[in-house]
Enzyme design. Structure first.
Site, PDB file in Angstrom:
ATOM      1  N   LYS B  76     -35.470 -87.262  13.775  1.00  4.90           N
ATOM      2  CA  LYS B  76     -34.137 -87.861  13.811  1.00  4.90           C
ATOM      3  C   LYS B  76     -34.237 -89.372  13.586  1.00  4.90           C
ATOM      4  CE  LYS B  76     -30.089 -87.875  16.920  1.00  4.90           C
ATOM      5  NZ  LYS B  76     -29.575 -87.455  18.247  1.00  4.90           N
ATOM      6  N   SER B 151     -25.313 -84.577  18.065  1.00  3.72           N
ATOM      7  CA  SER B 151     -25.563 -85.562  17.042  1.00  3.72           C
ATOM      8  C   SER B 151     -26.818 -85.299  16.216  1.00  3.72           C
ATOM      9  CB  SER B 151     -25.701 -86.941  17.682  1.00  3.72           C
ATOM     10  OG  SER B 151     -26.851 -86.989  18.517  1.00  3.72           O
ATOM     11  N   SER B 175     -26.670 -83.138  22.394  1.00  4.37           N
ATOM     12  CA  SER B 175     -27.004 -83.424  20.994  1.00  4.37           C
ATOM     13  C   SER B 175     -28.239 -82.724  20.451  1.00  4.37           C
ATOM     14  CB  SER B 175     -27.183 -84.928  20.798  1.00  4.37           C
ATOM     15  OG  SER B 175     -25.942 -85.567  20.770  1.00  4.37           O
TER      16      SER B 175
END
Lengths: 95, 485
Positions: B76, B151, B175
């Site tokens: 990420k 997310s 997330s």
């Protein structure tokens, strides 16, 4: 309580975010719907509850106040949007 | 040989160790997959040259004793990576190149893996659909109109599409777990303090935790083992002995007590979610676990509490983006204050600004007691619910999300309906507990749905074991057609 446009402009000022006049209306609507949702908490009586300030069962560690890093000015300045050799440069603040 | 990327991390590691595939071959195969999957928009940055170089070095001098020998990994874009751009999905960090490596990614590289690229995410990890990213929507491989969750949406999408053998995300309110549920993959949010937060772009510091996202439970155990551990650079890092989660993985869950909280059955929840929950209960019961009805009475207050605590911490954390030392700076602004205001207005997206304003307001003079202090008190009650329940049980089973993946644009204009997506995941962050989302089945549209296992603090091994036993008996197979290539 409800937030009006003036209040939102004031909070934006505190947060150092300029808000377009055109966007204040929709922002006011969004924030009010969020605060309506948040204010469900007022149903609860919390008079005798201690606030939770840390989720860990340990206190924060502190380290010795020794220098463990440094002499990396070049590295630190590398990402600055506007630089000279030794400093961060900002718009003029003193006359 | 069949597709070398369409396998679990554990199988891939075995193939490398037994020299069925070299690290270079593996890396090239993933690069090919990534280049053919641009439609998914899962990557913000790729680091192919670096990955090819590292894979060659590994093949020339392999060390098969490492946990992740010669394994390329995309992560990420919230983890700072030395000399590789790190954006947090924001325009304000569009040109930011860290001069340091986050502890968690460093741990992964020290275990033999290397960086393949940086994955798209909601801006500053604020979002549940990956629609708030400055770099555009990410598409769910499950269907071309579907969000991948958020997310960590680039992470879930890339994993499910075989663009990385495993990945890592961060979880502040769900997330990791919600995108895992939306893509039929496994995601674990560890106990607060198990994985170092050092070098991760901060959102809400008392809630943020990094964790693995993988195809299987075994993979999850391997990744958690590699990434976790004490770090003196994070003052909230827990100092404890390192666990061998993968070696200690057991599928015997006989006699374990599993709590079923009645408050996790919410209004308007699709019937399939309930059916799936029942299926999960039955599987665990048939494996010898004991189901116990429990109550977590303050569950409905978790989201309102979260939407005070998280924005408050975010408004403070994001004060650092002022256009002075790094990141974007507006060309406008005659003086310093105006430069700050324009920079932040142009640099942040709408959702981030909204949350900064909420946070600034709830912390401002005259409102602090009514909002922030109130939220801290309710957070105490939510934690106490879990503490009380865990006196009598080993773990809790709930749905991961109230629905499967929704359509792009469907919830974008209604922030509260978007927030409600995290209703089952947020309480865990407030209480600092570990929780795992594991794929359990599909809804009537054929889209994956997950179940969540919540454990006691630092009891990751137990929820991994339960997940391992569940996975073997659930019969879920993620059927993703590669429509994008």
């Amino acid at each position: 309580m409800s937030l009006d446009k003036e209040k939102i402009k004031h909070v934006a000022k505190l947060a150092r975010i300029s808000v377009d006049e055109a966007k204040v209306e929709s922002l006011t609507k969004d924030l009010n719907s969020i605060f309506k949702f948040i204010e469900q908490l007022n149903e609860l009586n919390t008079d005798k509850v201690e606030p939770l300030t840390s989720i860990l069962n340990q206190s924060l560690r502190s380290r010795k106040d020794d220098i463990s890093d440094g002499k990396i000015r070049e590295k630190i300045l590398k990402n600055s949007p506007k630089e000279n050799e030794e400093f961060f440069v900002v718009p003029k603040v003193v006359e | 040989m069949a597709d070398i990327t369409n396998q679990s991390l554990n199988e891939i590691i075995e193939n490398v160790k037994t020299k069925k595939v070299s690290s270079s071959e593996l890396t090239k195969a993933y690069i090919k997959n990534i280049e053919g999957a641009k439609k998914l928009n899962a990557f913000v940055t790729t680091t192919f040259d670096l990955a090819l170089d590292k894979s060659k070095k590994f093949d020339n001098k392999p060390n098969f004793d490492q946990l992740l020998p010669g394994i390329p990994l995309a992560v990420k874009d919230l983890f700072c990576t030395e000399n590789t751009k790190t954006t947090a999905g924001s325009n304000i960090l569009n040109n930011f190149i860290p001069s340091y490596e986050s502890t968690v990614t460093k741990n992964l590289w020290d275990n033999g893996s290397f960086l393949l690229g940086k994955l798209n995410c909601d801006e500053f990890a604020m979002g549940s659909s990956n629609e708030t990213s400055y770099y555009g929507n990410v598409i769910n491989p499950v269907g071309d109109q579907l969000v991948p969750g958020g997310s960590s949406g680039g992470s879930s999408s890339a994993l499910a599409a075989d663009l990385t053998p495993a990945t890592i995300g961060t979880d502040t309110g769900g997330s990791i777990r919600q995108p895992a549920s939306f893509t039929g993959t496994v995601g674990l949010k560890p106990t607060y303090g198990l994985c170092s937060r050092w070098g991760i772009v901060a959102f809400a510091s008392s809630l943020d935790q990094a964790g693995p996202m993988t195809k299987t439970i075994k993979d999850c155990a391997i990744m958690l083992e590699a990434m976790s551990g004490f770090d003196e650079k994070d003052s909230t890092s827990i100092n404890k002995k390192k666990e061998q989660y993968s070696k200690n993985l057991k599928d015997n869950i006989k006699g374990l007590k599993i709590g079923i909280p009645k408050e996790y059955r919410v209004d308007n929840m699709p019937k399939e979610v309930d059916v799936l929950w029942e299926k999960g209960k039955k599987i665990l019961k048939d494996l010898g676990a004991q189901l116990i009805d429990i109550s977590l009475p303050h569950t409905k207050y978790a989201l309102p509490t979260y939407y005070i605590v998280a924005p408050a911490e975010a408004s403070s954390n994001l004060a650092r983006y002022d256009g002075v030392r790094y990141g974007y700076r507006s060309k406008q602004g005659k003086d310093l204050i105006e430069m700050y205001e324009k920079t932040r207005s142009e640099g942040f997206g709408d959702e981030v600004k909204r949350r900064i304003l909420i946070g600034t307001y709830v912390l401002s003079s005259g409102y602090y007691d009514a909002y922030y202090l109130k939220a801290q008190k309710v957070r105490q009650l939510i934690k106490k619910d879990f503490d009380d329940s865990f006196k009598n049980i080993d773990a809790i089973l709930t749905p991961s999300t109230p629905s499967s993946a929704f359509k792009i644009g469907e919830k974008k204009n209604d922030p509260v309906s978007m927030y409600l997506n995290d209703i089952f995941t947020v309480p865990v962050n407030l209480a600092g507990l570990p929780a795992l989302s594991m794929p359990a089945g599909v809804d009537n549209k054929g889209q994956p749905l997950g179940l969540q296992l919540i454990g006691k603090a630092l009891d990751e091994q137990k929820i991994l074991n339960i997940g391992y036993a569940f996975e073997k008996n659930c019969g879920f197979k993620n059927e993703i057609k590669k429509w994008w290539s």
